[in-house]
Write a protein that holds these residues in place. Structure first.
Motif, PDB file in Angstrom:
ATOM      1  N   ARG A  53      40.406  36.272  48.853  1.00 57.27           N
ATOM      2  CA  ARG A  53      41.579  37.144  48.739  1.00 57.27           C
ATOM      3  C   ARG A  53      42.438  36.722  47.545  1.00 57.27           C
ATOM      4  O   ARG A  53      42.939  37.559  46.795  1.00 57.27           O
ATOM      5  N   ALA A  54      42.596  35.422  47.358  1.00 56.31           N
ATOM      6  CA  ALA A  54      43.398  34.927  46.239  1.00 56.31           C
ATOM      7  C   ALA A  54      42.772  35.319  44.904  1.00 56.31           C
ATOM      8  O   ALA A  54      43.483  35.690  43.958  1.00 56.31           O
ATOM      9  N   ILE A  55      41.459  35.262  44.817  1.00 54.02           N
ATOM     10  CA  ILE A  55      40.782  35.650  43.574  1.00 54.02           C
ATOM     11  C   ILE A  55      40.958  37.144  43.315  1.00 54.02           C
ATOM     12  O   ILE A  55      41.204  37.560  42.176  1.00 54.02           O
ATOM     13  N   ILE A  56      40.880  37.946  44.352  1.00 53.91           N
ATOM     14  CA  ILE A  56      41.102  39.389  44.187  1.00 53.91           C
ATOM     15  C   ILE A  56      42.537  39.641  43.727  1.00 53.91           C
ATOM     16  O   ILE A  56      42.774  40.455  42.822  1.00 53.91           O
ATOM     17  N   ASP A  57      43.510  38.956  44.326  1.00 55.97           N
ATOM     18  CA  ASP A  57      44.904  39.110  43.896  1.00 55.97           C
ATOM     19  C   ASP A  57      45.055  38.720  42.426  1.00 55.97           C
ATOM     20  O   ASP A  57      45.699  39.425  41.646  1.00 55.97           O
ATOM     21  N   PHE A  58      44.445  37.601  42.051  1.00 52.80           N
ATOM     22  CA  PHE A  58      44.502  37.145  40.663  1.00 52.80           C
ATOM     23  C   PHE A  58      43.874  38.194  39.738  1.00 52.80           C
ATOM     24  O   PHE A  58      44.455  38.565  38.713  1.00 52.80           O
ATOM     25  N   ASP A  59      42.691  38.673  40.105  1.00 54.59           N
ATOM     26  CA  ASP A  59      42.006  39.666  39.275  1.00 54.59           C
ATOM     27  C   ASP A  59      42.835  40.938  39.114  1.00 54.59           C
ATOM     28  O   ASP A  59      42.883  41.521  38.030  1.00 54.59           O
ATOM     29  N   ALA A  68      38.020  45.939  48.208  1.00 51.86           N
ATOM     30  CA  ALA A  68      37.505  44.562  48.239  1.00 51.86           C
ATOM     31  C   ALA A  68      38.321  43.718  49.213  1.00 51.86           C
ATOM     32  O   ALA A  68      37.771  42.942  50.002  1.00 51.86           O
ATOM     33  N   ARG A  69      39.650  43.866  49.189  1.00 49.02           N
ATOM     34  CA  ARG A  69      40.520  43.130  50.119  1.00 49.02           C
ATOM     35  C   ARG A  69      40.263  43.536  51.565  1.00 49.02           C
ATOM     36  O   ARG A  69      40.250  42.699  52.456  1.00 49.02           O
ATOM     37  N   ALA A  70      40.072  44.837  51.780  1.00 47.24           N
ATOM     38  CA  ALA A  70      39.907  45.367  53.139  1.00 47.24           C
ATOM     39  C   ALA A  70      38.664  44.808  53.836  1.00 47.24           C
ATOM     40  O   ALA A  70      38.625  44.739  55.067  1.00 47.24           O
ATOM     41  N   LYS A  71      37.651  44.411  53.062  1.00 49.38           N
ATOM     42  CA  LYS A  71      36.423  43.870  53.646  1.00 49.38           C
ATOM     43  C   LYS A  71      36.563  42.432  54.129  1.00 49.38           C
ATOM     44  O   LYS A  71      35.707  41.945  54.856  1.00 49.38           O
ATOM     45  N   LEU A  72      37.621  41.756  53.694  1.00 53.26           N
ATOM     46  CA  LEU A  72      37.755  40.330  53.986  1.00 53.26           C
ATOM     47  C   LEU A  72      38.349  40.075  55.366  1.00 53.26           C
ATOM     48  O   LEU A  72      39.201  40.818  55.839  1.00 53.26           O
ATOM     49  N   ASP A  73      37.904  38.986  55.971  1.00 50.91           N
ATOM     50  CA  ASP A  73      38.516  38.493  57.196  1.00 50.91           C
ATOM     51  C   ASP A  73      39.756  37.690  56.806  1.00 50.91           C
ATOM     52  O   ASP A  73      39.823  37.145  55.695  1.00 50.91           O
ATOM     53  N   THR A  94      33.496  43.996  41.779  1.00 49.02           N
ATOM     54  CA  THR A  94      32.781  44.285  40.532  1.00 49.02           C
ATOM     55  C   THR A  94      33.219  45.635  39.976  1.00 49.02           C
ATOM     56  O   THR A  94      33.528  45.749  38.787  1.00 49.02           O
ATOM     57  N   VAL A  95      33.240  46.654  40.824  1.00 51.32           N
ATOM     58  CA  VAL A  95      33.679  47.979  40.359  1.00 51.32           C
ATOM     59  C   VAL A  95      35.106  47.897  39.839  1.00 51.32           C
ATOM     60  O   VAL A  95      35.426  48.430  38.764  1.00 51.32           O
ATOM     61  N   ALA A  96      35.984  47.221  40.568  1.00 57.64           N
ATOM     62  CA  ALA A  96      37.389  47.110  40.153  1.00 57.64           C
ATOM     63  C   ALA A  96      37.519  46.420  38.806  1.00 57.64           C
ATOM     64  O   ALA A  96      38.266  46.874  37.924  1.00 57.64           O
ATOM     65  N   ARG A  97      36.801  45.328  38.628  1.00 56.09           N
ATOM     66  CA  ARG A  97      36.861  44.604  37.359  1.00 56.09           C
ATOM     67  C   ARG A  97      36.342  45.459  36.206  1.00 56.09           C
ATOM     68  O   ARG A  97      36.965  45.534  35.146  1.00 56.09           O
ATOM     69  N   MET A  98      35.187  46.096  36.407  1.00 55.33           N
ATOM     70  CA  MET A  98      34.606  46.902  35.334  1.00 55.33           C
ATOM     71  C   MET A  98      35.483  48.119  35.035  1.00 55.33           C
ATOM     72  O   MET A  98      35.657  48.490  33.870  1.00 55.33           O
ATOM     73  N   ALA A  99      36.048  48.723  36.073  1.00 54.23           N
ATOM     74  CA  ALA A  99      36.956  49.858  35.869  1.00 54.23           C
ATOM     75  C   ALA A  99      38.182  49.412  35.073  1.00 54.23           C
ATOM     76  O   ALA A  99      38.669  50.149  34.206  1.00 54.23           O
ATOM     77  N   SER A 100      38.661  48.206  35.332  1.00 53.34           N
ATOM     78  CA  SER A 100      39.799  47.674  34.570  1.00 53.34           C
ATOM     79  C   SER A 100      39.447  47.550  33.100  1.00 53.34           C
ATOM     80  O   SER A 100      40.232  47.947  32.227  1.00 53.34           O
ATOM     81  N   LEU A 101      38.275  46.998  32.820  1.00 51.85           N
ATOM     82  CA  LEU A 101      37.849  46.844  31.435  1.00 51.85           C
ATOM     83  C   LEU A 101      37.707  48.192  30.740  1.00 51.85           C
ATOM     84  O   LEU A 101      37.911  48.302  29.531  1.00 51.85           O
ATOM     85  N   LEU A 102      37.363  49.212  31.519  1.00 48.50           N
ATOM     86  CA  LEU A 102      37.212  50.566  30.974  1.00 48.50           C
ATOM     87  C   LEU A 102      38.525  51.345  30.999  1.00 48.50           C
ATOM     88  O   LEU A 102      38.559  52.536  30.701  1.00 48.50           O
ATOM     89  N   ASN A 103      39.601  50.663  31.397  1.00 51.41           N
ATOM     90  CA  ASN A 103      40.949  51.226  31.463  1.00 51.41           C
ATOM     91  C   ASN A 103      41.055  52.376  32.469  1.00 51.41           C
ATOM     92  O   ASN A 103      41.831  53.307  32.286  1.00 51.41           O
ATOM     93  N   ASN A 104      40.260  52.305  33.525  1.00 46.53           N
ATOM     94  CA  ASN A 104      40.337  53.283  34.601  1.00 46.53           C
ATOM     95  C   ASN A 104      41.212  52.681  35.699  1.00 46.53           C
ATOM     96  O   ASN A 104      40.723  52.091  36.669  1.00 46.53           O
TER      97      ASN A 104
END
Length: 182
Positions: A129-135, A117-122, A96-106
């Motif tokens: 993981r694929a959705i995070i890569d896509f995002d 987000a990736r680091a938390k995944l098993d 969520t933070v990553a997506r919102m930061a992207s929209l805010l151009n951060n």
């Protein structure tokens, strides 16, 4: 708002916004977000279902690429993380933070939080993981970051994983995003 009612209604409102955004009915999604956001701003990060409402609403905001709500939901996700609150089902506070930061151009914050987000995944959490890569690939496009090789790599990885686990809708999204590379 339903005083004294079940707090799950905030998640249901967020899910309605998410569903409307996904099918392209952005005015309907915005109606729910406009009603939901002031309610969430009155809550504490540790209130039950707050994380679910923030996570689900952020899906709608991301699907609509709506800068209008990004700052508020980025701040709410940060507050949840700072309070030590976990993720809601099928959501990720870091994502969520990553997506919102992207929209805010951060760009830097977005990159950092996609990695978190990736680091938390098993390893077996292939769909997430694929959705995070896509995002992150979408993020690189919308923030106009010079990173075509990284973007191609992320899209290739996401597409391979979407196909491997039979995620047809996500496969279609990744193919459409890949077309934007040309």
């Amino acid at each position: 708002e339903e005083p004294g009612g079940s707090p799950v209604h905030i998640v249901e409102a967020a899910m309605a916004a998410q569903a409307y955004a996904l099918i392209g009915r952005h005015e309907d999604a915005q109606f729910y977000l406009d009603e939901l956001t002031p309610i969430l701003q009155q809550l504490q990060p540790t209130d039950w279902a707050f994380n679910g409402a923030v996570g689900r609403a952020s899906h709608a905001i991301w699907d609509m690429a709506s800068v209008k709500y990004a700052r508020d939901y980025r701040e709410m996700a940060h507050a949840l993380l700072e309070a030590g609150v976990g993720d809601w089902t099928s959501t990720s506070l870091e994502q969520t933070v990553a997506r919102m930061a992207s929209l805010l151009n951060n760009v830097h914050e977005a990159s950092e939080y996609f990695q978190l987000a990736r680091a938390k995944l098993d390893p077996e959490q292939v769909p997430q993981r694929a959705i995070i890569d896509f995002d992150e690939a979408v993020s690189l496009r919308i923030t106009s970051v010079e990173g075509d090789k990284r973007r191609v790599s992320l899209l290739d990885s996401a597409l391979k994983d979407f196909k491997a686990v039979g995620m047809k809708g996500w496969t279609k999204r990744a193919l459409a995003e890949t077309q934007m590379l040309n």
